[in-house]
Design a protein around this motif. Structure first.
Motif: not given
Length: 338
Positions: A279-291, A294-309
């Motif tokens: 999630g952090v890697m894609h957040w940094i990439a999005s901030a740099r490109s100002n794009v 995608p919702a799918g990328t957010v979910m792909l980062a969030a779901l492992p965190v939720i399951m891991g916790v």
């Protein structure tokens, strides 16, 4: 190496079926030591004063001024810290056939009249080790300096994690009692000899599977000078707690036993770590490109965190429920031979 001085006089024979010993580490407590000894009640069979290379020669002072026939003075040739002094007292008490060993400090902070309360759960077969808890009576906490109050709260949380005794508090409290059949299985040479002693004792007792119980007591502060600086030991203790936590998890969940919790912790850490890094890697990439990400990328980062916790919380719930409940000294394997 220890040099054990001869006792003042021969200790009297026990008048009860449970010989109780008191160990008093003695270092710069000459002003209070005689009062501490005088406060030890008749239920105690022997009192071991351990002169930990005290610059005030407290051992000689006790010999010259104390007439209590129960007192034995032990001396160290080199200063070993409170833990080293207590271990010397434990060895002497075990060798003399004591059943319960109480440890109190020599600075007058600990009320000797509470000894029966610390010994009772052990003699009743309910615990192997008892320790004081100054946080039980919230109305009396005003006597504790604020820095100590905060420091003890932080240390208590770290000790819960590293020792596995989630139902205990006030880990730096030095008012303790232990059954001799539990004490004899402690690795005396490995236990921390300085201020980490009380926390390290809990870690060692958990590895043995000993039952530990808190005993309510009031905080007492007089004109004594404490050598323990909470502001320093919180940071010093952190690394030692992390070390003990790693050892305890390895010993209890992988070396001696395997359970569902043994899988939950590593899977939880891996999933939470992957989700966070991804999630952090894609957040940094999005901030740099100002794009927008995608919702799918957010979910792909969030779901492992939720399951891991969730898996980590499940492990903690299992660990909390795994606090030892059956006293060690009642197990046939650990009972001392006649």
């Amino acid at each position: 190496m220890n040099s054990l001085a001869p006792p003042i006089v021969n200790a009297p024979a026990a008048t009860h079926t449970a010989p109780i010993a008191v160990v008093i580490p003695s270092y710069k407590v000459t002003r209070h030591i005689l009062g501490v000894i005088a406060g030890v009640g008749p239920e105690v069979t022997r009192i071991y004063v351990v002169d930990d290379k005290c610059p005030d020669h407290s051992g000689d002072y006790v010999r010259a001024n104390c007439q209590d026939p129960r007192v034995t003075v032990l001396e160290h040739l080199e200063n070993q810290g409170v833990g080293g002094a207590v271990m010397t007292g434990y060895r002497a008490a075990i060798a003399d056939g004591m059943k319960v060993i109480v440890k109190i400090d020599g600075d007058g902070q600990m009320d000797g009249s509470l000894i029966p309360a610390f010994v009772a759960p052990i003699l009743a077969g309910e615990a192997d080790y008892t320790k004081g808890n100054r946080f039980f009576n919230l109305e009396r906490l005003g006597a504790m300096p604020p820095i100590r109050l905060f420091g003890n709260a932080v240390l208590s949380l770290m000790t819960k994690l590293s020792s596995g005794y989630w139902d205990l508090f006030d880990p730096t409290n030095g008012y303790t009692a232990i059954h001799a059949d539990a004490a004899r299985f402690l690795p005396f040479e490995k236990i921390s000899k300085r201020y980490f002693f009380e926390s390290d004792m809990l870690f060692r007792l958990n590895i043995l599977g000993a039952v530990v119980t808190d005993v309510p007591m009031d905080a007492v502060y007089g004109d004594e000078v404490s050598n323990l600086k909470v502001s320093k030991v919180v940071t010093e203790f952190f690394g030692k707690h992390v070390r003990n936590l790693g050892k305890r998890i390895f010993y209890n969940y992988y070396l001696r036993n395997m359970s569902l919790a043994s899988l939950e912790l590593p899977l939880g850490i891996l999933l939470a770590g992957f989700g966070a890094v991804y999630g952090v890697m894609h957040w940094i990439a999005s901030a740099r490109s100002n794009v927008e990400t995608p919702a799918g990328t957010v979910m792909l980062a969030a779901l492992p965190v939720i399951m891991g916790v969730q898996l980590i919380l499940a492990f903690l719930a299992y660990d909390i429920a795994a606090v030892p409940r059956r006293p060690l000294h009642k197990k046939t394997l650990f009972r001392s031979k006649p």
